[in-house]
Scaffold this active site. Structure first.
Site, PDB file in Angstrom:
ATOM      1  N   LYS A 177      68.171 -24.741-124.437  1.00 18.67           N
ATOM      2  CA  LYS A 177      67.726 -23.351-124.337  1.00 18.67           C
ATOM      3  C   LYS A 177      67.563 -22.749-125.722  1.00 18.67           C
ATOM      4  O   LYS A 177      68.539 -22.490-126.420  1.00 18.67           O
ATOM      5  CB  LYS A 177      68.701 -22.484-123.549  1.00 18.67           C
ATOM      6  CG  LYS A 177      68.054 -21.134-123.203  1.00 18.67           C
ATOM      7  CD  LYS A 177      69.021 -20.075-122.739  1.00 18.67           C
ATOM      8  CE  LYS A 177      69.639 -19.304-123.857  1.00 18.67           C
ATOM      9  NZ  LYS A 177      68.684 -18.549-124.694  1.00 18.67           N
ATOM     10  N   GLU A 220      79.335 -24.028-132.993  1.00 19.09           N
ATOM     11  CA  GLU A 220      79.025 -23.737-134.391  1.00 19.09           C
ATOM     12  C   GLU A 220      78.780 -22.236-134.458  1.00 19.09           C
ATOM     13  O   GLU A 220      77.749 -21.760-133.981  1.00 19.09           O
ATOM     14  CB  GLU A 220      77.804 -24.565-134.818  1.00 19.09           C
ATOM     15  CG  GLU A 220      77.755 -24.812-136.300  1.00 19.09           C
ATOM     16  CD  GLU A 220      77.016 -23.723-137.015  1.00 19.09           C
ATOM     17  OE1 GLU A 220      77.681 -22.729-137.413  1.00 19.09           O
ATOM     18  OE2 GLU A 220      75.812 -23.838-137.180  1.00 19.09           O
ATOM     19  N   GLY A 278      80.560 -17.675-128.328  1.00 16.13           N
ATOM     20  CA  GLY A 278      81.271 -18.953-128.402  1.00 16.13           C
ATOM     21  C   GLY A 278      82.594 -18.894-127.649  1.00 16.13           C
ATOM     22  O   GLY A 278      82.960 -19.822-126.912  1.00 16.13           O
ATOM     23  N   GLY A 290      75.712 -19.986-132.348  1.00 17.50           N
ATOM     24  CA  GLY A 290      75.486 -18.559-132.170  1.00 17.50           C
ATOM     25  C   GLY A 290      76.699 -17.762-132.586  1.00 17.50           C
ATOM     26  O   GLY A 290      77.494 -18.208-133.415  1.00 17.50           O
ATOM     27  N   SER A 291      76.857 -16.592-131.966  1.00 11.46           N
ATOM     28  CA  SER A 291      77.918 -15.676-132.374  1.00 11.46           C
ATOM     29  C   SER A 291      79.287 -16.183-131.918  1.00 11.46           C
ATOM     30  O   SER A 291      79.404 -16.867-130.905  1.00 11.46           O
ATOM     31  CB  SER A 291      77.665 -14.295-131.777  1.00 11.46           C
ATOM     32  OG  SER A 291      77.672 -14.370-130.366  1.00 11.46           O
ATOM     33  N   THR A 292      80.311 -15.793-132.649  1.00  8.58           N
ATOM     34  CA  THR A 292      81.679 -16.152-132.293  1.00  8.58           C
ATOM     35  C   THR A 292      82.046 -15.550-130.936  1.00  8.58           C
ATOM     36  O   THR A 292      82.725 -16.187-130.126  1.00  8.58           O
ATOM     37  CB  THR A 292      82.644 -15.695-133.408  1.00  8.58           C
ATOM     38  OG1 THR A 292      82.384 -16.522-134.555  1.00  8.58           O
ATOM     39  CG2 THR A 292      84.101 -15.848-133.020  1.00  8.58           C
ATOM     40  N   GLU A 293      81.543 -14.345-130.684  1.00  9.12           N
ATOM     41  CA  GLU A 293      81.828 -13.669-129.411  1.00  9.12           C
ATOM     42  C   GLU A 293      81.341 -14.513-128.216  1.00  9.12           C
ATOM     43  O   GLU A 293      82.089 -14.764-127.266  1.00  9.12           O
ATOM     44  CB  GLU A 293      81.097 -12.324-129.450  1.00  9.12           C
ATOM     45  CG  GLU A 293      81.340 -11.421-128.295  1.00  9.12           C
ATOM     46  CD  GLU A 293      80.324 -10.280-128.289  1.00  9.12           C
ATOM     47  OE1 GLU A 293      79.565 -10.128-129.280  1.00  9.12           O
ATOM     48  OE2 GLU A 293      80.279  -9.571-127.278  1.00  9.12           O
ATOM     49  N   GLU A 302      80.708 -10.338-139.654  1.00  9.75           N
ATOM     50  CA  GLU A 302      79.451 -10.995-139.999  1.00  9.75           C
ATOM     51  C   GLU A 302      78.302 -10.005-139.839  1.00  9.75           C
ATOM     52  O   GLU A 302      78.092  -9.459-138.759  1.00  9.75           O
ATOM     53  CB  GLU A 302      79.242 -12.211-139.081  1.00  9.75           C
ATOM     54  CG  GLU A 302      78.056 -13.042-139.479  1.00  9.75           C
ATOM     55  CD  GLU A 302      77.962 -14.350-138.696  1.00  9.75           C
ATOM     56  OE1 GLU A 302      78.035 -14.299-137.454  1.00  9.75           O
ATOM     57  OE2 GLU A 302      77.819 -15.407-139.329  1.00  9.75           O
TER      58      GLU A 302
HETATM   59  P1  NAI Z   1      74.162 -14.824-129.497  1.00  9.47           P
HETATM   60  O1  NAI Z   1      75.375 -15.603-129.756  1.00  9.47           O
HETATM   61  O2  NAI Z   1      74.176 -13.798-128.425  1.00  9.47           O
HETATM   62  O3  NAI Z   1      72.923 -15.825-129.181  1.00  9.47           O
HETATM   63  C1  NAI Z   1      72.877 -17.189-129.519  1.00  9.47           C
HETATM   64  C2  NAI Z   1      72.376 -18.003-128.328  1.00  9.47           C
HETATM   65  O4  NAI Z   1      73.302 -17.876-127.260  1.00  9.47           O
HETATM   66  C3  NAI Z   1      71.036 -17.545-127.760  1.00  9.47           C
HETATM   67  O5  NAI Z   1      70.321 -18.665-127.302  1.00  9.47           O
HETATM   68  C4  NAI Z   1      71.454 -16.678-126.583  1.00  9.47           C
HETATM   69  O6  NAI Z   1      70.464 -16.580-125.604  1.00  9.47           O
HETATM   70  C5  NAI Z   1      72.655 -17.432-126.084  1.00  9.47           C
HETATM   71  N1  NAI Z   1      73.615 -16.631-125.302  1.00  9.47           N
HETATM   72  C6  NAI Z   1      73.905 -15.313-125.413  1.00  9.47           C
HETATM   73  N2  NAI Z   1      74.834 -14.955-124.514  1.00  9.47           N
HETATM   74  C7  NAI Z   1      75.145 -16.063-123.800  1.00  9.47           C
HETATM   75  C8  NAI Z   1      76.035 -16.339-122.726  1.00  9.47           C
HETATM   76  N3  NAI Z   1      76.806 -15.384-122.204  1.00  9.47           N
HETATM   77  N4  NAI Z   1      76.122 -17.607-122.262  1.00  9.47           N
HETATM   78  C9  NAI Z   1      75.371 -18.589-122.786  1.00  9.47           C
HETATM   79  N5  NAI Z   1      74.497 -18.378-123.787  1.00  9.47           N
HETATM   80  C10 NAI Z   1      74.386 -17.139-124.301  1.00  9.47           C
HETATM   81  O7  NAI Z   1      73.732 -14.146-130.871  1.00  9.47           O
HETATM   82  P2  NAI Z   1      72.778 -12.863-131.083  1.00  9.47           P
HETATM   83  O8  NAI Z   1      73.127 -11.821-130.088  1.00  9.47           O
HETATM   84  O9  NAI Z   1      71.390 -13.339-131.128  1.00  9.47           O
HETATM   85  O10 NAI Z   1      73.212 -12.393-132.539  1.00  9.47           O
HETATM   86  C11 NAI Z   1      74.365 -11.569-132.709  1.00  9.47           C
HETATM   87  C12 NAI Z   1      75.140 -11.977-133.917  1.00  9.47           C
HETATM   88  O11 NAI Z   1      75.615 -13.296-133.752  1.00  9.47           O
HETATM   89  C13 NAI Z   1      74.351 -12.034-135.217  1.00  9.47           C
HETATM   90  O12 NAI Z   1      74.244 -10.791-135.816  1.00  9.47           O
HETATM   91  C14 NAI Z   1      75.194 -12.977-136.019  1.00  9.47           C
HETATM   92  O13 NAI Z   1      76.280 -12.280-136.585  1.00  9.47           O
HETATM   93  C15 NAI Z   1      75.713 -13.947-135.000  1.00  9.47           C
HETATM   94  N6  NAI Z   1      74.916 -15.188-134.985  1.00  9.47           N
HETATM   95  C16 NAI Z   1      75.408 -16.303-135.614  1.00  9.47           C
HETATM   96  C17 NAI Z   1      74.660 -17.445-135.677  1.00  9.47           C
HETATM   97  C18 NAI Z   1      75.145 -18.658-136.364  1.00  9.47           C
HETATM   98  O14 NAI Z   1      74.352 -19.426-136.882  1.00  9.47           O
HETATM   99  N7  NAI Z   1      76.415 -18.939-136.363  1.00  9.47           N
HETATM  100  C19 NAI Z   1      73.306 -17.510-135.114  1.00  9.47           C
HETATM  101  C20 NAI Z   1      72.898 -16.310-134.431  1.00  9.47           C
HETATM  102  C21 NAI Z   1      73.680 -15.201-134.395  1.00  9.47           C
END
Ligand code: NAI
Ligand code: MG
Length: 497
Positions: free
Chosen positions: A191, A266, A249, A244-247, A401
């Site tokens: 995804k 990660e 994760g 993605g985000s720690t939250e 972050e």
């Molecule tokens: P996110 O963690 O919500 O999104 C990352 C991925 O997870 C996307 O594919 C999203 O559709 C998916 N996702 C979201 N909620 C989910 C759930 N409940 N179950 C399964 N998959 C889910 O990150 P977002 O909202 O795009 O960005 C927010 C913050 O997260 C950023 O400002 C940054 O601080 C952090 N982040 C960190 C990343 C990293 O490389 N470690 C990458 C992206 C965001």
């Protein structure tokens, strides 16, 4: 504004389709619900393409296809040399279509064409090529058991992998996930992030062209709360790999308990980049700049807490601010642009929100500190490269972050203080150290609790080098031989002699 590059005709074909369909079982299909969503060009906020919006029903179709491909299909049973060849062909195809993929990535994510051309696309091809090399080297062992028996281990694929990725390096993250998963013989439901689905879908076409059998890789674009959550819950999926985000994760870690899926995470970071007074200052300024403004700061390992030894602090901060203010900002397709827009309106709001938080907490922006609405950029999601001073390590901008082009410069006294402050964070993804003292460099590299430490460099990557987090930056190591552990189970076989 300069003149943007001429778009490759294949990019036009790709974005202009009425609906960019999803890939399930080797076929391009619409969402079961018929729904679509828009992906926007962050340089001007315009709609770039309409994409099929996957949800639980589509994840179910994809998981069943992946399960079938794993249980009955040729992929896990193929002669290793054939799987290797397909992955090598895929790497070649990515390079062959490099110009198109680079433009598509720049349009969808915003990042500069310099970066997509020189980093994202070649490194994605390189990752597949690296894991192609592993296919016929993933071996078990013969164990010195009681001679009445013969005991050996098999390294078997985990099964169906649900791979959920972020928007900051869309194609590159897809390659980090798919490369080792496919090399080990797994099948996948991938995804992409809702902000940046396009290159993963184009990659789906190239996977089929390379000869990856139907159902081995299914690409389901959609939102996290629907499609993502359905992947995490699905009983036919054996493993989750998430960036993605720690939250989110943490939510995945909790959710996966029900099915005891294998999980690798990660996540975020708040990495210390530590500059000692005995460093090569010119190099350290360049490194600090790359460390935090590369990819608009939308990098999990960005060196966002820049610790500078106190006697050097003021001079270093002002030199850095001058260099930051000289970086060319604009649409990623414009030649020479170094800092593009942020990926989305949401990310723009988040980052500008933190700029206000920082100012309220008493930090001072030496440069930037606001959105960039220069002529031509008004509709895009641009934030000026920002250098904050007057920051304490316990302020929110030094602990949370931000994921934008924002760096906090903080003073430190000595080695102990640098290590103490550097480690004072929930995160542990990466760190940088700048010094000419080799012994000190070694001591700091050991003392910092982070998955990667760069000495006199920053943001250097190689498919052969493991990457991942300590503490709340996640667990599991991607890249290198370590990723093979995430995608294999070990089976011990006993034979009575
Ligand atoms: P996110 O963690 O919500 O999104 C990352 C991925 O997870 C996307 O594919 C999203 O559709 C998916 N996702 C979201 N909620 C989910 C759930 N409940 N179950 C399964 N998959 C889910 O990150 P977002 O909202 O795009 O960005 C927010 C913050 O997260 C950023 O400002 C940054 O601080 C952090 N982040 C960190 C990343 C990293 O490389 N470690 C990458 C992206 C965001
Ligand atoms: Mg989110």
């Amino acid at each position: 504004m300069g003149v943007a590059v001429q778009l490759d005709p294949s990019v036009d074909r790709f974005v202009k389709a009425p609906v960019r369909k999803m890939l399930i079982d080797g076929k391009w299909v619409e969402a079961a619900s018929g729904k679509t969503f828009a992906t926007v060009n962050p340089a001007d906020g315009s709609e770039l393409a309409r994409v099929a919006e996957g949800d639980a029903a589509d994840v179910d179709r994809a998981a069943r296809a992946a399960r079938r491909a794993f249980d009955e299909g040729p992929w896990p049973r193929m002669r290793p040399v054939e799987r290797e060849k397909i992955l090598l062909t895929l790497a070649d195809l990515i390079e062959k279509h490099g110009r198109e993929l680079a433009q598509l990535e720049t349009l969808d994510n915003g990042k500069s064409l310099i970066e997509t051309t020189n980093v994202d696309i070649p490194q994605a091809a390189g990752t597949f090529r690296y894991y192609a090399g592993w296919v016929n080297k993933i071996a078990g062992e013969t164990n010195p058991s009681d001679p009445a028996y013969f005991n050996f281990t098999l390294r078997e694929p985990v099964g169906v992998c649900g791979q959920i990725i972020a928007w900051n390096f869309p194609l590159l993250l897809a390659s980090w996930k798919l490369g080792p998963a496919l090399a080990c013989g797994n099948t996948v439901v991938l995804k992409p992030a809702e902000q940046t689905p396009l290159t993963a879908l184009r990659l789906g076409e190239l996977l089929l062209e390379a000869g990856v059998p139907p159902g081995v890789v299914n690409v389901v674009p959609g939102y996290g709360e629907t499609a993502g959550a359905a992947i995490v819950r699905h009983p036919l999926i054996d493993k989750i790999a998430f960036t993605g985000s720690t939250e989110v994760g943490k939510a995945i870690h909790r959710e996966s308990a029900d099915t005891l899926k294998r999980v690798s995470l990660e996540l975020g970071g708040k990495s210390p980049n530590i500059v000692f007074a005995d460093a090569d200052i010119e190099e350290a300024v360049k490194g600090a700049l790359i460390g935090v403004f590369f990819n608009q700061g939308e990098v999990c390992c960005a060196g966002t807490r820049l610790f500078v030894q106190d006697k050097l602090h003021d001079q270093f901060a002002s030199t850095l601010a001058k260099a930051a203010s000289g970086m060319k900002q604009g649409p990623g397709l414009e030649p020479g642009v170094q800092v593009g827009p942020l990926v989305s309106e949401e990310q723009l709001a988040r980052v500008t929100g933190y700029l206000e938080v920082g100012k309220k907490e008493g930090a001072k922006p030496l440069t930037g500190g606001e959105r960039n609405t220069s002529p031509g950029l008004e509709k895009g999601y641009f934030v000026k490269p920002t250098v904050f001073t007057g920051v304490r390590n316990d302020m929110r901008i030094a602990q949370e972050e931000i994921f934008g082009p924002v760096v906090s410069v903080l003073p430190f006294k000595d080695e102990n203080d640098a290590v103490f402050q550097g480690n004072s964070t929930f995160y542990g993804l990466a760190a940088g150290v700048w010094t000419k003292d080799v012994s000190k460099a070694h001591r700091i590299a050991r003392a910092i609790r982070a998955g990667t430490v760069w000495v006199n460099c920053y943001n250097v990557f190689d498919a052969a080098s493991p990457f991942g987090g300590y503490k709340q930056s996640g667990y599991g190591r991607e890249l290198g031989r370590h990723a093979l552990d995430l995608y294999t189970e070990v089976k011990s076989v006993w034979l009575k002699i």
